[in-house]
Design a protein around this motif. Structure first.
Motif, PDB file in Angstrom:
ATOM      1  N   TYR A 141       0.813  -1.210   0.000  1.00 57.56           N
ATOM      2  CA  TYR A 141       0.000   0.000   0.000  1.00 57.56           C
ATOM      3  C   TYR A 141       0.850   1.266   0.000  1.00 57.56           C
ATOM      4  O   TYR A 141       0.440   2.293  -0.552  1.00 57.56           O
ATOM      5  CB  TYR A 141      -0.983  -0.013   1.174  1.00 57.56           C
ATOM      6  CG  TYR A 141      -2.168  -0.892   0.885  1.00 57.56           C
ATOM      7  CD1 TYR A 141      -3.243  -0.423   0.145  1.00 57.56           C
ATOM      8  CD2 TYR A 141      -2.208  -2.207   1.327  1.00 57.56           C
ATOM      9  CE1 TYR A 141      -4.321  -1.236  -0.138  1.00 57.56           C
ATOM     10  CE2 TYR A 141      -3.272  -3.033   1.057  1.00 57.56           C
ATOM     11  CZ  TYR A 141      -4.335  -2.539   0.321  1.00 57.56           C
ATOM     12  OH  TYR A 141      -5.400  -3.345   0.027  1.00 57.56           O
ATOM     13  N   SER A 142       2.040   1.209   0.572  1.00 57.11           N
ATOM     14  CA  SER A 142       2.934   2.368   0.532  1.00 57.11           C
ATOM     15  C   SER A 142       3.450   2.596  -0.886  1.00 57.11           C
ATOM     16  O   SER A 142       3.562   3.743  -1.328  1.00 57.11           O
ATOM     17  CB  SER A 142       4.100   2.177   1.492  1.00 57.11           C
ATOM     18  OG  SER A 142       3.661   2.205   2.822  1.00 57.11           O
ATOM     19  N   PHE A 143       3.755   1.514  -1.610  1.00 57.03           N
ATOM     20  CA  PHE A 143       4.167   1.670  -2.999  1.00 57.03           C
ATOM     21  C   PHE A 143       3.029   2.214  -3.851  1.00 57.03           C
ATOM     22  O   PHE A 143       3.237   3.037  -4.735  1.00 57.03           O
ATOM     23  CB  PHE A 143       4.686   0.338  -3.570  1.00 57.03           C
ATOM     24  CG  PHE A 143       6.145   0.085  -3.281  1.00 57.03           C
ATOM     25  CD1 PHE A 143       7.122   0.889  -3.834  1.00 57.03           C
ATOM     26  CD2 PHE A 143       6.529  -0.955  -2.460  1.00 57.03           C
ATOM     27  CE1 PHE A 143       8.469   0.672  -3.570  1.00 57.03           C
ATOM     28  CE2 PHE A 143       7.861  -1.191  -2.184  1.00 57.03           C
ATOM     29  CZ  PHE A 143       8.836  -0.376  -2.734  1.00 57.03           C
ATOM     30  N   LYS A 144       1.799   1.758  -3.580  1.00 58.70           N
ATOM     31  CA  LYS A 144       0.649   2.309  -4.299  1.00 58.70           C
ATOM     32  C   LYS A 144       0.487   3.798  -4.015  1.00 58.70           C
ATOM     33  O   LYS A 144       0.197   4.581  -4.920  1.00 58.70           O
ATOM     34  CB  LYS A 144      -0.627   1.555  -3.920  1.00 58.70           C
ATOM     35  CG  LYS A 144      -0.727   0.183  -4.526  1.00 58.70           C
ATOM     36  CD  LYS A 144      -2.018  -0.485  -4.149  1.00 58.70           C
ATOM     37  CE  LYS A 144      -2.103  -1.882  -4.722  1.00 58.70           C
ATOM     38  NZ  LYS A 144      -3.366  -2.545  -4.352  1.00 58.70           N
ATOM     39  N   ARG A 145       0.666   4.195  -2.761  1.00 59.71           N
ATOM     40  CA  ARG A 145       0.561   5.619  -2.395  1.00 59.71           C
ATOM     41  C   ARG A 145       1.646   6.416  -3.095  1.00 59.71           C
ATOM     42  O   ARG A 145       1.401   7.503  -3.610  1.00 59.71           O
ATOM     43  CB  ARG A 145       0.662   5.770  -0.885  1.00 59.71           C
ATOM     44  CG  ARG A 145       0.653   7.224  -0.436  1.00 59.71           C
ATOM     45  CD  ARG A 145       0.563   7.399   1.053  1.00 59.71           C
ATOM     46  NE  ARG A 145       1.573   6.653   1.768  1.00 59.71           N
ATOM     47  CZ  ARG A 145       1.516   6.422   3.079  1.00 59.71           C
ATOM     48  NH1 ARG A 145       0.497   6.877   3.793  1.00 59.71           N
ATOM     49  NH2 ARG A 145       2.458   5.742   3.673  1.00 59.71           N
ATOM     50  N   TRP A 146       2.867   5.877  -3.139  1.00 62.95           N
ATOM     51  CA  TRP A 146       3.975   6.572  -3.799  1.00 62.95           C
ATOM     52  C   TRP A 146       3.729   6.720  -5.294  1.00 62.95           C
ATOM     53  O   TRP A 146       4.008   7.765  -5.867  1.00 62.95           O
ATOM     54  CB  TRP A 146       5.269   5.815  -3.522  1.00 62.95           C
ATOM     55  CG  TRP A 146       6.443   6.340  -4.299  1.00 62.95           C
ATOM     56  CD1 TRP A 146       7.037   7.558  -4.173  1.00 62.95           C
ATOM     57  CD2 TRP A 146       7.153   5.644  -5.315  1.00 62.95           C
ATOM     58  NE1 TRP A 146       8.071   7.661  -5.045  1.00 62.95           N
ATOM     59  CE2 TRP A 146       8.162   6.500  -5.765  1.00 62.95           C
ATOM     60  CE3 TRP A 146       7.030   4.379  -5.881  1.00 62.95           C
ATOM     61  CZ2 TRP A 146       9.065   6.140  -6.752  1.00 62.95           C
ATOM     62  CZ3 TRP A 146       7.924   4.011  -6.860  1.00 62.95           C
ATOM     63  CH2 TRP A 146       8.931   4.889  -7.291  1.00 62.95           C
ATOM     64  N   LYS A 147       3.169   5.704  -5.913  1.00 63.19           N
ATOM     65  CA  LYS A 147       2.907   5.756  -7.352  1.00 63.19           C
ATOM     66  C   LYS A 147       1.816   6.766  -7.707  1.00 63.19           C
ATOM     67  O   LYS A 147       1.803   7.292  -8.811  1.00 63.19           O
ATOM     68  CB  LYS A 147       2.517   4.378  -7.883  1.00 63.19           C
ATOM     69  CG  LYS A 147       3.616   3.341  -7.814  1.00 63.19           C
ATOM     70  CD  LYS A 147       4.772   3.681  -8.720  1.00 63.19           C
ATOM     71  CE  LYS A 147       4.446   3.221 -10.112  1.00 63.19           C
ATOM     72  NZ  LYS A 147       5.531   3.449 -11.038  1.00 63.19           N
ATOM     73  N   THR A 148       0.894   7.045  -6.799  1.00 64.38           N
ATOM     74  CA  THR A 148      -0.184   7.985  -7.075  1.00 64.38           C
ATOM     75  C   THR A 148       0.200   9.430  -6.799  1.00 64.38           C
ATOM     76  O   THR A 148      -0.561  10.336  -7.113  1.00 64.38           O
ATOM     77  CB  THR A 148      -1.450   7.646  -6.253  1.00 64.38           C
ATOM     78  OG1 THR A 148      -1.123   7.729  -4.864  1.00 64.38           O
ATOM     79  CG2 THR A 148      -1.967   6.272  -6.606  1.00 64.38           C
TER      80      THR A 148
END
Length: 157
Positions: free
Chosen positions: A149-156
């Motif tokens: 979920y942190s990688f998803k947040r970073w990608k957005t």
């Protein structure tokens, strides 16, 4: 008076990373609490068991203590609002939890291997080793979910 574009202080209503009490209500940052609990349990259980394989269980202790301390430090930084709204901090959060997941997985596998090899030890020691293995894998899962979920947040961002 500074315009909103040039102000050094960013508003918290649209912040990327939560701070203060919002840390305890935002996902995936809420997962830092189970990371601390499971990591602390691994640390306590391995320390209270009979250490026969010093290398393997030494690595488990190192990983659990190091990641407990770093997660606590990161949580305190987020709680006091130090990171601000930086994309670099989002990447740091994602990378930290990704690396932590890999380290905890290695520690969990070594702890499980030690547990299997010590089946002949006294029953209560064996149960402590089983519990340490279970909590090490639980910590691994929590770190993996947090990293995802942190990688998803970073990608957005």
């Amino acid at each position: 008076m500074a315009s909103p574009e040039t102000s050094n202080v960013e508003t918290t209503s649209d912040s990327i990373l939560p701070s203060g009490s919002r840390l305890l209500t935002s996902f995936p940052d809420l997962l830092m609490l189970p990371e601390l609990v499971f990591g602390g349990l691994v640390w306590i259980l391995v320390a209270s068991s009979e250490v026969r394989d010093k290398d393997s269980q030494g690595w488990v202790m190192f990983v659990s203590i190091l990641l407990f301390a770093l997660t606590l430090l990161l949580m305190i930084c987020y709680f006091i609002g130090w990171p601000r709204n930086s994309t670099a901090w989002c990447l740091l959060d994602a990378a930290y939890h990704g690396i932590s997941a890999i380290l905890y997985f290695s520690a969990a596998v070594l702890q499980a291997n030690t547990t299997v090899r010590q089946q002949s030890s006294p029953n209560n020691i064996y149960k402590i080793d089983i519990a340490a293995s279970v909590f090490a894998f639980a910590a691994t899962v929590v770190y993996v979910v947090h990293a995802t979920y942190s990688f998803k947040r970073w990608k957005t961002v």
